[in-house]
Design an enzyme around this catalytic site. Structure first.
Site, PDB file in Angstrom:
ATOM      1  N   ASP A   1       0.865  -1.178   0.000  1.00  0.00           N
ATOM      2  CA  ASP A   1       0.000   0.000   0.000  1.00  0.00           C
ATOM      3  C   ASP A   1       0.908   1.237   0.000  1.00  0.00           C
ATOM      4  OD1 ASP A   1      -1.753  -2.124   0.597  1.00  0.00           O
ATOM      5  OD2 ASP A   1      -3.045  -0.846   1.819  1.00  0.00           O
TER       6      ASP A   1
ATOM      7  N   LYS B   1      -6.956   3.411  -3.187  1.00  0.00           N
ATOM      8  CA  LYS B   1      -7.281   3.389  -1.758  1.00  0.00           C
ATOM      9  C   LYS B   1      -7.495   4.813  -1.275  1.00  0.00           C
ATOM     10  CE  LYS B   1      -5.113   2.114   2.681  1.00  0.00           C
ATOM     11  NZ  LYS B   1      -3.956   1.421   3.312  1.00  0.00           N
TER      12      LYS B   1
ATOM     13  N   LYS C   1     -10.210   0.303  -2.363  1.00  0.00           N
ATOM     14  CA  LYS C   1     -10.095   0.053  -0.932  1.00  0.00           C
ATOM     15  C   LYS C   1     -10.549   1.285  -0.166  1.00  0.00           C
ATOM     16  CE  LYS C   1      -6.731  -1.216   2.682  1.00  0.00           C
ATOM     17  NZ  LYS C   1      -5.365  -1.744   2.938  1.00  0.00           N
TER      18      LYS C   1
END
Length: 271
Positions: free
Chosen positions: A116, A179, A211
């Protein structure tokens, strides 16, 4: 964030479809990246936290921890099917492309399955998409076959058009997921930002997942995000390979709605 009228109408209609039920709780549980990114984390606390990823109601998709704690999570989760994610360029997005690449390689060497990565937030807010591309291209190359989830820090964006441009830039640079948030700024995930990001995916980036992270803490909230994804991308789209919730408090709420008590709680880090 002001959405264009068509997207605002989609968001309004999807909200009417959201139903927090046991079925939605079960669905959300398998989509969770159970997250602990606290300054107070230790190898022992992360190992204990990782044990919560396997529950009587099923397993979460992944745990997300700092890279130095990946081995601790791995020692608990090997053989469970739960993946291990970690963060790079976190939380401020200030590292150079070379440093991001080196950090990514080190995290994968430590045993991480997913990365991430935070975009260079300051550059993104200024509209400097070339700087964003440079960081993400370096990270993507270092990731190899590991999924790259790109953290946009959407709560800092008040301009939907700029967030859309950033989402498009991330997709073009090889993002496997878009995300929302690091969980380290006051505004985490929002349905408005999610609508922008999911609409970019729906407009031709169907290989990219989404996400929601930062503040999703209830079955009701999770059901709203899933209803939005179902509306924009179809009810068969959201699965562990395409949709995640980055959360810690959410697990406890889902287990309670599934009649499993509250045994899945964990430390709060903005997630």
């Amino acid at each position: 964030m002001q959405l264009d009228p068509a997207l605002a109408e989609i968001l309004k209609n999807s909200a009417a479809l959201a139903r927090p039920t046991a079925a939605s709780a079960q669905r959300a549980l398998q989509l969770m990246d159970l997250t602990s990114l606290n300054d107070s984390d230790t190898a022992e606390s992360v190992a204990a936290f990782s044990r919560k990823a396997t529950t009587p109601a099923g397993n979460v998709a992944a745990v997300c921890v700092y890279s130095r704690f990946v081995p601790a999570a791995r020692s608990v989760l090997d053989g469970t099917g739960v993946r291990i994610a970690t963060v790079v360029n976190f939380p401020g997005g200030f590292s150079t492309p070379d440093d991001v690449a080196a950090e990514t390689r080190a995290a994968l060497d430590a045993g991480a399955d997913e990365i991430d990565v935070v975009v260079p937030v300051k550059a993104a807010l200024a509209g400097d998409m070339a700087a964003v591309t440079d960081v993400l291209t370096a990270c993507k190359e270092a990731c190899g076959t590991a999924p790259m989830k790109v953290i946009l820090e959407s709560g800092l964006f008040t301009d939907a058009a700029l967030l859309k441009k950033l989402s498009q830039t991330a997709c073009a640079a090889g993002a496997d997921f878009l995300k929302t948030s690091t969980g380290k700024v006051p505004q985490g995930a929002s349905l408005e930002a999610a609508a922008v990001m999911l609409s970019v995916i729906a407009d031709g980036n169907l290989g990219v997942g989404f996400k929601a992270s930062g503040g999703v803490a209830s079955n009701e909230q999770a059901a709203q995000y899933l209803a939005l994804a179902d509306t924009l991308l179809g009810p068969a789209w959201a699965g562990p390979a395409t949709f995640r919730f980055g959360a810690s408090r959410l697990l406890n709420a889902l287990l309670a709605d599934l009649g499993q008590g509250g045994g899945g709680s964990g430390p709060s880090s903005g997630y």
